[in-house]
Design a protein around this motif. Sequence first.
Motif, short mmCIF file in Angstrom:
data_model
loop_
_atom_site.label_atom_id
_atom_site.label_comp_id
_atom_site.label_asym_id
_atom_site.label_seq_id
_atom_site.Cartn_x
_atom_site.Cartn_y
_atom_site.Cartn_z
N LEU A 144 49.97 44.33 33.01
CA LEU A 144 48.69 45.29 33.89
C LEU A 144 47.52 43.97 33.62
CD1 LEU A 144 48.59 47.91 31.31
CD2 LEU A 144 49.45 47.92 33.96
N VAL A 145 47.52 43.06 32.71
CA VAL A 145 46.38 42.60 32.81
C VAL A 145 46.38 41.53 33.76
CG1 VAL A 145 45.09 40.16 32.07
CG2 VAL A 145 45.41 42.07 30.47
N GLY A 146 47.38 40.85 34.30
CA GLY A 146 48.04 39.60 35.77
C GLY A 146 47.83 40.67 36.47
N THR A 147 48.01 41.77 37.06
CA THR A 147 47.55 42.88 38.13
C THR A 147 46.62 43.11 38.57
OG1 THR A 147 50.05 43.77 38.04
CG2 THR A 147 48.98 44.77 39.12
N GLY A 148 45.98 43.27 37.65
CA GLY A 148 44.55 43.35 37.90
C GLY A 148 44.35 42.17 38.47
N GLN A 149 44.13 41.05 37.63
CA GLN A 149 43.28 40.66 38.01
C GLN A 149 43.62 39.72 39.32
OE1 GLN A 149 41.75 38.01 35.66
NE2 GLN A 149 41.35 36.65 36.76
N TYR A 150 44.99 40.02 40.20
CA TYR A 150 45.09 39.48 41.32
C TYR A 150 45.18 40.63 41.91
CZ TYR A 150 49.12 39.68 45.23
OH TYR A 150 49.38 39.53 46.30
N VAL A 151 45.06 41.58 42.03
CA VAL A 151 43.90 42.58 42.65
C VAL A 151 42.37 42.22 43.25
CG1 VAL A 151 44.04 45.32 42.92
CG2 VAL A 151 45.87 44.30 42.65
N ASP A 152 41.84 42.23 42.37
CA ASP A 152 40.46 41.67 42.00
C ASP A 152 40.52 40.96 43.13
OD1 ASP A 152 38.12 41.90 41.99
OD2 ASP A 152 37.53 40.49 40.06
N ASP A 153 41.07 39.87 43.47
CA ASP A 153 41.31 38.84 43.55
C ASP A 153 41.25 38.85 44.93
OD1 ASP A 153 40.58 36.97 41.31
OD2 ASP A 153 42.74 35.98 41.09
N GLN A 154 42.37 39.66 45.46
CA GLN A 154 42.72 39.71 46.81
C GLN A 154 41.59 40.59 47.67
OE1 GLN A 154 45.34 39.05 49.16
NE2 GLN A 154 45.91 37.26 47.35
N ARG A 155 41.15 41.85 47.22
CA ARG A 155 39.92 42.44 47.12
C ARG A 155 38.89 41.82 47.44
NH1 ARG A 155 38.50 47.15 43.44
NH2 ARG A 155 40.32 47.71 43.95
N SER A 156 38.51 40.24 47.12
CA SER A 156 37.17 39.95 47.19
C SER A 156 37.34 38.74 48.35
CB SER A 156 36.97 39.04 46.22
OG SER A 156 38.09 38.00 45.53
N GLN A 157 38.72 38.44 48.87
CA GLN A 157 38.66 37.24 49.92
C GLN A 157 39.07 38.47 51.12
OE1 GLN A 157 43.10 36.19 49.24
NE2 GLN A 157 42.25 34.41 47.96
N VAL A 158 39.33 39.99 51.01
CA VAL A 158 39.66 40.63 52.23
C VAL A 158 37.86 40.75 52.48
CG1 VAL A 158 39.81 43.52 52.77
CG2 VAL A 158 41.85 41.50 51.53
N ALA A 159 37.40 41.51 51.44
CA ALA A 159 35.47 41.71 51.64
C ALA A 159 35.20 40.45 52.08
CB ALA A 159 35.47 41.97 50.07
#
Length: 78
Positions: free
Chosen positions: A31-46
Amino acid sequence: MRAREADRGVSTTLGYVLTLSITAVLVSVLLVGTGQYVDDQRSQVAERELSVLSDASPPAPRTSTGWSAPATARTPSA
Protein backbone atom coordinates in the motif's frame (compact mmCIF):
# COMPACT_ATOMS: atom_id res chain seq x y z
CA MET A 1 3.35 -37.79 27.83
CA ARG A 2 0.99 -35.17 29.14
CA ALA A 3 3.36 -32.28 28.21
CA ARG A 4 3.52 -33.36 24.57
CA GLU A 5 -0.25 -33.39 24.24
CA ALA A 6 -0.43 -29.82 25.59
CA ASP A 7 2.12 -28.58 23.03
CA ARG A 8 0.25 -29.92 20.03
CA GLY A 9 -1.77 -26.78 19.34
CA VAL A 10 1.16 -24.38 19.84
CA SER A 11 2.65 -24.89 16.39
CA THR A 12 -0.72 -24.29 14.71
CA THR A 13 -1.30 -21.08 16.65
CA LEU A 14 2.27 -19.91 16.11
CA GLY A 15 2.02 -20.57 12.37
CA TYR A 16 -1.27 -18.69 12.21
CA VAL A 17 0.15 -15.67 14.05
CA LEU A 18 3.30 -15.64 11.91
CA THR A 19 1.25 -15.90 8.71
CA LEU A 20 -0.99 -13.01 9.75
CA SER A 21 2.01 -10.90 10.77
CA ILE A 22 3.90 -11.47 7.54
CA THR A 23 0.76 -10.83 5.50
CA ALA A 24 0.09 -7.58 7.35
CA VAL A 25 3.66 -6.37 6.75
CA LEU A 26 3.52 -7.26 3.04
CA VAL A 27 0.16 -5.56 2.54
CA SER A 28 1.41 -2.44 4.33
CA VAL A 29 4.53 -2.29 2.16
CA LEU A 30 2.40 -2.80 -0.94
CA LEU A 31 0.00 0.00 0.00
CA VAL A 32 2.80 2.44 0.82
CA GLY A 33 4.66 1.61 -2.39
CA THR A 34 1.53 1.90 -4.51
CA GLY A 35 0.62 5.22 -2.89
CA GLN A 36 4.07 6.58 -3.69
CA TYR A 37 3.83 5.38 -7.30
CA VAL A 38 0.38 6.92 -7.79
CA ASP A 39 1.55 10.21 -6.29
CA ASP A 40 4.57 10.31 -8.62
CA GLN A 41 2.42 9.53 -11.65
CA ARG A 42 -0.12 12.18 -10.67
CA SER A 43 2.56 14.87 -10.39
CA GLN A 44 4.09 13.85 -13.74
CA VAL A 45 0.70 14.06 -15.44
CA ALA A 46 0.04 17.47 -13.91
CA GLU A 47 3.41 18.77 -15.12
CA ARG A 48 2.82 17.36 -18.62
CA GLU A 49 -0.65 18.89 -18.86
CA LEU A 50 0.62 22.27 -17.70
CA SER A 51 3.39 22.02 -20.27
CA VAL A 52 0.88 21.26 -23.00
CA LEU A 53 -1.31 24.16 -21.92
CA SER A 54 1.60 26.60 -21.87
CA ASP A 55 2.79 25.48 -25.34
CA ALA A 56 -0.65 25.66 -26.97
CA SER A 57 -1.29 28.49 -29.38
CA PRO A 58 -4.53 30.44 -29.13
CA PRO A 59 -7.46 28.98 -31.06
CA ALA A 60 -8.01 30.07 -34.65
CA PRO A 61 -10.73 32.67 -35.18
CA ARG A 62 -14.08 31.34 -36.33
CA THR A 63 -15.34 32.28 -39.78
CA SER A 64 -18.90 32.22 -41.06
CA THR A 65 -18.35 28.85 -42.76
CA GLY A 66 -16.64 27.15 -39.84
CA TRP A 67 -13.20 27.12 -38.39
CA SER A 68 -10.36 28.69 -40.31
CA ALA A 69 -6.99 27.09 -40.93
CA PRO A 70 -4.85 26.59 -37.82
CA ALA A 71 -2.67 29.50 -36.82
CA THR A 72 0.98 29.17 -37.79
CA ALA A 73 3.78 29.60 -35.31
CA ARG A 74 4.54 33.22 -34.75
CA THR A 75 8.07 34.47 -34.33
CA PRO A 76 8.70 37.49 -32.14
CA SER A 77 9.67 40.57 -34.09
CA ALA A 78 12.90 42.22 -33.02
